[in-house]
Design a protein around this motif. Sequence first.
Motif, PDB file in Angstrom:
ATOM      1  N   GLY A  38      96.204  26.995 -26.340  1.00 23.04           N
ATOM      2  CA  GLY A  38      97.140  28.118 -26.250  1.00 23.04           C
ATOM      3  C   GLY A  38      96.580  29.383 -26.876  1.00 23.04           C
ATOM      4  N   GLY A  39      95.950  29.235 -28.031  1.00 20.81           N
ATOM      5  CA  GLY A  39      95.323  30.396 -28.672  1.00 20.81           C
ATOM      6  C   GLY A  39      94.190  30.974 -27.852  1.00 20.81           C
ATOM      7  N   THR A  40      93.452  30.082 -27.199  1.00 16.71           N
ATOM      8  CA  THR A  40      92.356  30.544 -26.345  1.00 16.71           C
ATOM      9  C   THR A  40      92.898  31.317 -25.151  1.00 16.71           C
ATOM     10  OG1 THR A  40      91.031  28.642 -26.995  1.00 16.71           O
ATOM     11  CG2 THR A  40      90.354  29.811 -25.010  1.00 16.71           C
ATOM     12  N   ILE A  41      93.966  30.825 -24.548  1.00 13.66           N
ATOM     13  CA  ILE A  41      94.549  31.525 -23.398  1.00 13.66           C
ATOM     14  C   ILE A  41      95.073  32.901 -23.812  1.00 13.66           C
ATOM     15  CG2 ILE A  41      96.485  31.479 -21.782  1.00 13.66           C
ATOM     16  CD1 ILE A  41      96.055  28.435 -21.607  1.00 13.66           C
ATOM     17  N   ILE A  42      95.735  32.970 -24.943  1.00  8.92           N
ATOM     18  CA  ILE A  42      96.230  34.264 -25.433  1.00  8.92           C
ATOM     19  C   ILE A  42      95.064  35.192 -25.756  1.00  8.92           C
ATOM     20  CG2 ILE A  42      97.444  35.406 -27.329  1.00  8.92           C
ATOM     21  CD1 ILE A  42      99.309  32.974 -27.375  1.00  8.92           C
ATOM     22  N   GLY A  43      94.022  34.666 -26.410  1.00  9.47           N
ATOM     23  CA  GLY A  43      92.849  35.478 -26.735  1.00  9.47           C
ATOM     24  C   GLY A  43      92.142  35.994 -25.497  1.00  9.47           C
ATOM     25  N   LEU A  44      92.040  35.135 -24.473  1.00  8.93           N
ATOM     26  CA  LEU A  44      91.409  35.573 -23.224  1.00  8.93           C
ATOM     27  C   LEU A  44      92.240  36.664 -22.550  1.00  8.93           C
ATOM     28  CD1 LEU A  44      90.181  32.193 -21.721  1.00  8.93           C
ATOM     29  CD2 LEU A  44      88.798  33.985 -22.749  1.00  8.93           C
ATOM     30  N   GLY A  45      93.540  36.544 -22.631  1.00 11.51           N
ATOM     31  CA  GLY A  45      94.402  37.578 -22.049  1.00 11.51           C
ATOM     32  C   GLY A  45      94.240  38.910 -22.750  1.00 11.51           C
ATOM     33  N   VAL A  46      94.188  38.889 -24.070  1.00 12.23           N
ATOM     34  CA  VAL A  46      94.021  40.132 -24.835  1.00 12.23           C
ATOM     35  C   VAL A  46      92.648  40.743 -24.561  1.00 12.23           C
ATOM     36  CG1 VAL A  46      93.802  41.064 -27.164  1.00 12.23           C
ATOM     37  CG2 VAL A  46      95.666  39.524 -26.619  1.00 12.23           C
ATOM     38  N   LEU A  47      91.602  39.926 -24.587  1.00 10.98           N
ATOM     39  CA  LEU A  47      90.259  40.457 -24.317  1.00 10.98           C
ATOM     40  C   LEU A  47      90.139  40.988 -22.897  1.00 10.98           C
ATOM     41  CD1 LEU A  47      87.959  37.875 -26.120  1.00 10.98           C
ATOM     42  CD2 LEU A  47      88.322  40.260 -26.707  1.00 10.98           C
ATOM     43  N   GLY A  48      90.764  40.323 -21.941  1.00 12.68           N
ATOM     44  CA  GLY A  48      90.743  40.816 -20.568  1.00 12.68           C
ATOM     45  C   GLY A  48      91.454  42.141 -20.428  1.00 12.68           C
ATOM     46  N   ALA A  49      92.586  42.282 -21.107  1.00 12.68           N
ATOM     47  CA  ALA A  49      93.323  43.546 -21.056  1.00 12.68           C
ATOM     48  C   ALA A  49      92.532  44.672 -21.707  1.00 12.68           C
ATOM     49  CB  ALA A  49      94.671  43.380 -21.746  1.00 12.68           C
ATOM     50  N   LEU A  50      91.861  44.381 -22.801  1.00 10.86           N
ATOM     51  CA  LEU A  50      91.063  45.415 -23.466  1.00 10.86           C
ATOM     52  C   LEU A  50      89.842  45.808 -22.656  1.00 10.86           C
ATOM     53  CD1 LEU A  50      91.135  44.282 -27.188  1.00 10.86           C
ATOM     54  CD2 LEU A  50      92.224  46.273 -26.187  1.00 10.86           C
ATOM     55  N   SER A  51      89.197  44.842 -22.027  1.00 13.01           N
ATOM     56  CA  SER A  51      87.964  45.167 -21.312  1.00 13.01           C
ATOM     57  C   SER A  51      88.229  45.868 -19.990  1.00 13.01           C
ATOM     58  CB  SER A  51      87.131  43.911 -21.088  1.00 13.01           C
ATOM     59  OG  SER A  51      87.813  43.018 -20.233  1.00 13.01           O
ATOM     60  N   HIS A  52      89.433  45.739 -19.447  1.00 18.56           N
ATOM     61  CA  HIS A  52      89.731  46.384 -18.170  1.00 18.56           C
ATOM     62  C   HIS A  52      90.810  47.447 -18.296  1.00 18.56           C
ATOM     63  CE1 HIS A  52      87.177  43.755 -15.896  1.00 18.56           C
ATOM     64  NE2 HIS A  52      87.695  42.716 -16.520  1.00 18.56           N
ATOM     65  N   ALA A  53      90.983  48.014 -19.467  1.00 20.78           N
ATOM     66  CA  ALA A  53      91.991  49.050 -19.669  1.00 20.78           C
ATOM     67  C   ALA A  53      91.573  50.322 -18.940  1.00 20.78           C
ATOM     68  CB  ALA A  53      92.169  49.337 -21.157  1.00 20.78           C
ATOM     69  N   ARG A  54      92.543  50.994 -18.396  1.00 20.16           N
ATOM     70  CA  ARG A  54      92.259  52.238 -17.683  1.00 20.16           C
ATOM     71  C   ARG A  54      92.350  53.414 -18.643  1.00 20.16           C
ATOM     72  NH1 ARG A  54      95.732  51.479 -12.178  1.00 20.16           N
ATOM     73  NH2 ARG A  54      94.603  49.655 -11.438  1.00 20.16           N
ATOM     74  N   ASP A  55      91.601  54.457 -18.357  1.00 25.06           N
ATOM     75  CA  ASP A  55      91.646  55.732 -19.089  1.00 25.06           C
ATOM     76  C   ASP A  55      91.395  55.564 -20.577  1.00 25.06           C
ATOM     77  OD1 ASP A  55      92.280  56.946 -16.708  1.00 25.06           O
ATOM     78  OD2 ASP A  55      94.439  56.784 -17.051  1.00 25.06           O
TER      79      ASP A  55
END
Length: 100
Positions: A38-55
């Motif tokens: 569960g922690g890995t899934i949450i961490g992957l979600g946060v890292l994915g959101a940060l790496s593909h953030a717009r602007d």
Amino acid sequence: MFRKLGHVLVALALAVAIGTAAAQPVEARGGRTAAIIGGTIIGLGVLGALSHARDRDYYGGCYKGPLRCERVRGPCYYDKYGDYVCRRGHERCYRPTYCD
């Protein structure tokens, strides 16, 4: 730069999570495996959101402004006959950088 680092971190986190889950016994004693996954899934979600953030380059950073063009005079000099000669100028275009 951050995008490449983000992909490396995501791959590393996934590899650690799979390795940890595979090393644990199949019995669910304390829910430790579920917490790791569960922690890995949450961490992957946060890292994915940060790496593909717009602007993200506009927040606290610099950005290019509109194109501006100016007429620049050519160099002037005295030739060997003593005449003052100016060369023809040219137009120089640039984009100013604005920083917040």
